[in-house]
Design a protein around this motif. Structure first.
Motif, PDB file in Angstrom:
ATOM      1  N   ALA A  21     -73.533 -32.998 -15.969  1.00 37.54           N
ATOM      2  CA  ALA A  21     -74.500 -34.226 -15.706  1.00 37.54           C
ATOM      3  C   ALA A  21     -74.999 -33.675 -17.193  1.00 37.54           C
ATOM      4  CB  ALA A  21     -75.819 -33.820 -15.184  1.00 37.54           C
ATOM      5  N   GLU A  22     -75.025 -32.498 -18.072  1.00 41.75           N
ATOM      6  CA  GLU A  22     -75.764 -31.820 -19.718  1.00 41.75           C
ATOM      7  C   GLU A  22     -75.058 -31.181 -20.132  1.00 41.75           C
ATOM      8  OE1 GLU A  22     -79.329 -29.588 -18.844  1.00 41.75           O
ATOM      9  OE2 GLU A  22     -78.853 -30.202 -16.995  1.00 41.75           O
ATOM     10  N   PRO A  23     -73.920 -31.591 -21.119  1.00 45.93           N
ATOM     11  CA  PRO A  23     -72.349 -31.101 -22.227  1.00 45.93           C
ATOM     12  C   PRO A  23     -73.091 -30.293 -22.799  1.00 45.93           C
ATOM     13  CG  PRO A  23     -73.617 -33.581 -22.493  1.00 45.93           C
ATOM     14  CD  PRO A  23     -73.843 -33.266 -21.308  1.00 45.93           C
ATOM     15  N   GLY A  24     -74.841 -30.171 -22.850  1.00 44.07           N
ATOM     16  CA  GLY A  24     -75.167 -29.347 -23.792  1.00 44.07           C
ATOM     17  C   GLY A  24     -75.227 -27.649 -22.890  1.00 44.07           C
ATOM     18  N   LEU A  25     -74.901 -27.595 -21.611  1.00 42.62           N
ATOM     19  CA  LEU A  25     -74.967 -26.298 -21.021  1.00 42.62           C
ATOM     20  C   LEU A  25     -73.542 -25.582 -21.802  1.00 42.62           C
ATOM     21  CD1 LEU A  25     -76.902 -27.030 -17.820  1.00 42.62           C
ATOM     22  CD2 LEU A  25     -77.422 -25.814 -19.989  1.00 42.62           C
ATOM     23  N   GLY A  26     -73.492 -24.330 -21.775  1.00 39.54           N
ATOM     24  CA  GLY A  26     -72.354 -23.210 -22.154  1.00 39.54           C
ATOM     25  C   GLY A  26     -72.260 -22.643 -20.763  1.00 39.54           C
ATOM     26  N   LEU A  27     -73.329 -22.893 -19.795  1.00 41.19           N
ATOM     27  CA  LEU A  27     -73.343 -21.908 -18.627  1.00 41.19           C
ATOM     28  C   LEU A  27     -74.691 -21.513 -17.594  1.00 41.19           C
ATOM     29  CD1 LEU A  27     -72.960 -17.897 -18.291  1.00 41.19           C
ATOM     30  CD2 LEU A  27     -75.029 -18.794 -18.077  1.00 41.19           C
ATOM     31  N   ILE A  28     -74.607 -21.501 -16.133  1.00 39.32           N
ATOM     32  CA  ILE A  28     -75.303 -21.877 -15.663  1.00 39.32           C
ATOM     33  C   ILE A  28     -75.143 -20.546 -14.952  1.00 39.32           C
ATOM     34  CG2 ILE A  28     -75.761 -23.048 -13.559  1.00 39.32           C
ATOM     35  CD1 ILE A  28     -75.220 -26.045 -15.335  1.00 39.32           C
ATOM     36  N   GLN A  29     -76.404 -20.064 -14.319  1.00 41.13           N
ATOM     37  CA  GLN A  29     -76.648 -18.807 -13.729  1.00 41.13           C
ATOM     38  C   GLN A  29     -76.969 -18.962 -12.025  1.00 41.13           C
ATOM     39  OE1 GLN A  29     -75.220 -15.323 -14.639  1.00 41.13           O
ATOM     40  NE2 GLN A  29     -75.093 -15.350 -12.059  1.00 41.13           N
ATOM     41  N   THR A  30     -76.778 -18.548 -11.180  1.00 44.92           N
ATOM     42  CA  THR A  30     -77.661 -18.368 -10.290  1.00 44.92           C
ATOM     43  C   THR A  30     -77.867 -17.595  -9.844  1.00 44.92           C
ATOM     44  OG1 THR A  30     -75.776 -18.130  -8.508  1.00 44.92           O
ATOM     45  CG2 THR A  30     -76.376 -20.611  -9.071  1.00 44.92           C
ATOM     46  N   LEU A  31     -78.774 -17.469  -8.806  1.00 45.87           N
ATOM     47  CA  LEU A  31     -79.477 -15.311  -8.169  1.00 45.87           C
ATOM     48  C   LEU A  31     -78.240 -14.871  -6.887  1.00 45.87           C
ATOM     49  CD1 LEU A  31     -81.386 -14.113  -7.858  1.00 45.87           C
ATOM     50  CD2 LEU A  31     -82.314 -15.209  -5.545  1.00 45.87           C
ATOM     51  N   PRO A  32     -77.592 -14.204  -7.171  1.00 41.27           N
ATOM     52  CA  PRO A  32     -77.361 -13.333  -6.697  1.00 41.27           C
ATOM     53  C   PRO A  32     -77.671 -13.672  -5.073  1.00 41.27           C
ATOM     54  CG  PRO A  32     -76.586 -12.630  -8.486  1.00 41.27           C
ATOM     55  CD  PRO A  32     -78.174 -13.699  -8.355  1.00 41.27           C
ATOM     56  N   THR A  33     -76.804 -13.377  -4.042  1.00 39.15           N
ATOM     57  CA  THR A  33     -77.547 -12.840  -3.061  1.00 39.15           C
ATOM     58  C   THR A  33     -76.292 -11.952  -1.987  1.00 39.15           C
ATOM     59  OG1 THR A  33     -78.313 -15.041  -2.667  1.00 39.15           O
ATOM     60  CG2 THR A  33     -77.518 -13.601  -0.406  1.00 39.15           C
ATOM     61  N   ILE A  34     -76.812 -10.722  -2.390  1.00 40.37           N
ATOM     62  CA  ILE A  34     -76.639  -9.780  -1.380  1.00 40.37           C
ATOM     63  C   ILE A  34     -75.970  -9.679  -0.224  1.00 40.37           C
ATOM     64  CG2 ILE A  34     -75.895  -7.195  -1.553  1.00 40.37           C
ATOM     65  CD1 ILE A  34     -78.472  -7.028  -3.784  1.00 40.37           C
ATOM     66  N   ILE A  35     -74.760  -9.643  -0.188  1.00 42.19           N
ATOM     67  CA  ILE A  35     -74.711  -9.401   1.362  1.00 42.19           C
ATOM     68  C   ILE A  35     -73.744  -7.943   1.495  1.00 42.19           C
ATOM     69  CG2 ILE A  35     -74.314 -11.715   1.708  1.00 42.19           C
ATOM     70  CD1 ILE A  35     -70.944 -11.477   1.340  1.00 42.19           C
ATOM     71  N   ARG A  36     -73.408  -7.710   2.557  1.00 42.92           N
ATOM     72  CA  ARG A  36     -72.206  -6.673   3.619  1.00 42.92           C
ATOM     73  C   ARG A  36     -73.258  -5.464   2.796  1.00 42.92           C
ATOM     74  NH1 ARG A  36     -68.692 -10.710   4.405  1.00 42.92           N
ATOM     75  NH2 ARG A  36     -68.484 -10.980   2.431  1.00 42.92           N
ATOM     76  N   ALA A  37     -74.077  -4.863   2.669  1.00 46.48           N
ATOM     77  CA  ALA A  37     -74.965  -3.585   1.793  1.00 46.48           C
ATOM     78  C   ALA A  37     -74.410  -2.818   2.738  1.00 46.48           C
ATOM     79  CB  ALA A  37     -76.143  -3.573   2.023  1.00 46.48           C
ATOM     80  N   ASN A  38     -74.232  -1.347   2.449  1.00 46.03           N
ATOM     81  CA  ASN A  38     -73.814  -0.760   3.617  1.00 46.03           C
ATOM     82  C   ASN A  38     -74.759   1.160   3.247  1.00 46.03           C
ATOM     83  OD1 ASN A  38     -72.002   0.755   2.064  1.00 46.03           O
ATOM     84  ND2 ASN A  38     -70.281   0.134   3.316  1.00 46.03           N
ATOM     85  N   THR A  39     -74.981   0.821   2.291  1.00 44.23           N
ATOM     86  CA  THR A  39     -75.903   2.407   1.844  1.00 44.23           C
ATOM     87  C   THR A  39     -77.262   2.132   1.620  1.00 44.23           C
ATOM     88  OG1 THR A  39     -76.148   1.839  -0.578  1.00 44.23           O
ATOM     89  CG2 THR A  39     -74.239   3.186   0.178  1.00 44.23           C
ATOM     90  N   LEU A  40     -78.240   3.223   1.749  1.00 44.37           N
ATOM     91  CA  LEU A  40     -79.210   3.202   2.125  1.00 44.37           C
ATOM     92  C   LEU A  40     -79.628   2.053   0.575  1.00 44.37           C
ATOM     93  CD1 LEU A  40     -82.535   3.129   3.194  1.00 44.37           C
ATOM     94  CD2 LEU A  40     -82.051   5.517   1.998  1.00 44.37           C
ATOM     95  N   TYR A  41     -79.681   2.545  -0.305  1.00 43.73           N
ATOM     96  CA  TYR A  41     -79.583   1.786  -1.463  1.00 43.73           C
ATOM     97  C   TYR A  41     -79.512   0.005  -1.912  1.00 43.73           C
ATOM     98  CZ  TYR A  41     -80.713   1.095  -6.304  1.00 43.73           C
ATOM     99  OH  TYR A  41     -80.741   0.511  -7.385  1.00 43.73           O
ATOM    100  N   SER A  42     -78.068   0.293  -1.283  1.00 42.46           N
ATOM    101  CA  SER A  42     -77.997  -0.761  -1.466  1.00 42.46           C
ATOM    102  C   SER A  42     -78.859  -2.398  -0.387  1.00 42.46           C
ATOM    103  CB  SER A  42     -76.657  -1.377  -1.394  1.00 42.46           C
ATOM    104  OG  SER A  42     -75.993  -0.671  -0.252  1.00 42.46           O
ATOM    105  N   ARG A  43     -78.934  -1.731   0.844  1.00 44.37           N
ATOM    106  CA  ARG A  43     -79.396  -1.863   2.248  1.00 44.37           C
ATOM    107  C   ARG A  43     -80.978  -2.430   1.460  1.00 44.37           C
ATOM    108  NH1 ARG A  43     -77.965  -4.358   5.774  1.00 44.37           N
ATOM    109  NH2 ARG A  43     -79.559  -4.363   7.631  1.00 44.37           N
ATOM    110  N   ILE A  44     -81.609  -1.397   0.393  1.00 39.39           N
ATOM    111  CA  ILE A  44     -83.215  -2.054  -0.067  1.00 39.39           C
ATOM    112  C   ILE A  44     -82.884  -2.808  -1.696  1.00 39.39           C
ATOM    113  CG2 ILE A  44     -84.815  -0.805  -1.121  1.00 39.39           C
ATOM    114  CD1 ILE A  44     -84.273   1.658   0.113  1.00 39.39           C
TER     115      ILE A  44
END
Length: 141
Positions: free
Chosen positions: A38-61
């Motif tokens: 719908a928007e021929p002037g767009l070169g890139l559309i970024q979405t918000l990543p949804t983190i899955i399967r985190a397995n360390t304390l830091y990644s779970r946080i």
């Protein structure tokens, strides 16, 4: 990506870049495709990543914070950035020709770490697309 873009990209209007530690559903992919069409002037559309399967304390946080605060964070960034958004390297749809024409990464003069090959490509690719006149947006789906 460069190998795919130069070898096969000419056959495709757009490419969707995915990542192994995040998830994009079919509805998201369809929304990205429709918005890009719908928007021929767009070169890139970024979405918000949804983190899955985190397995360390830091990644779970990170996963918990992403779940709790990600949507409002993405909405704020989308409003703030407008057509000059960033690129995080994945969870995006990119207009292939725009990327091929604008995003060749330069070899920087000088010695590493400030010279040589560009190591963090995604932020630079968004900037190069913007410099070439393409819009880069974040949509919090």
């Amino acid at each position: 990506m460069a190998e795919w873009v130069t070898g096969y990209g000419g056959d495709y209007e757009c490419m969707i870049v995915l990542d192994a530690d995040s998830l994009m559903g079919a509805d998201c992919l369809v929304s990205l495709t429709r918005r890009m069409a719908a928007e021929p002037g767009l070169g890139l559309i970024q979405t918000l990543p949804t983190i899955i399967r985190a397995n360390t304390l830091y990644s779970r946080i990170q996963q918990f914070a992403n779940h709790c605060f990600g949507p409002i964070y993405a909405s704020g960034l989308a409003a703030w950035h407008g057509y000059s958004s960033n690129f995080w390297g994945h969870n995006a749809i990119i207009r292939t020709k725009a990327f091929a024409d604008a995003c060749g990464l330069p070899m920087l003069e000088g010695k590493a770490p400030f010279g040589g090959h560009v190591m963090s490509h995604d932020f630079m690719e968004a900037a190069l697309l913007r410099r070439a006149g393409w819009g880069c947006v974040l949509i919090p789906i």
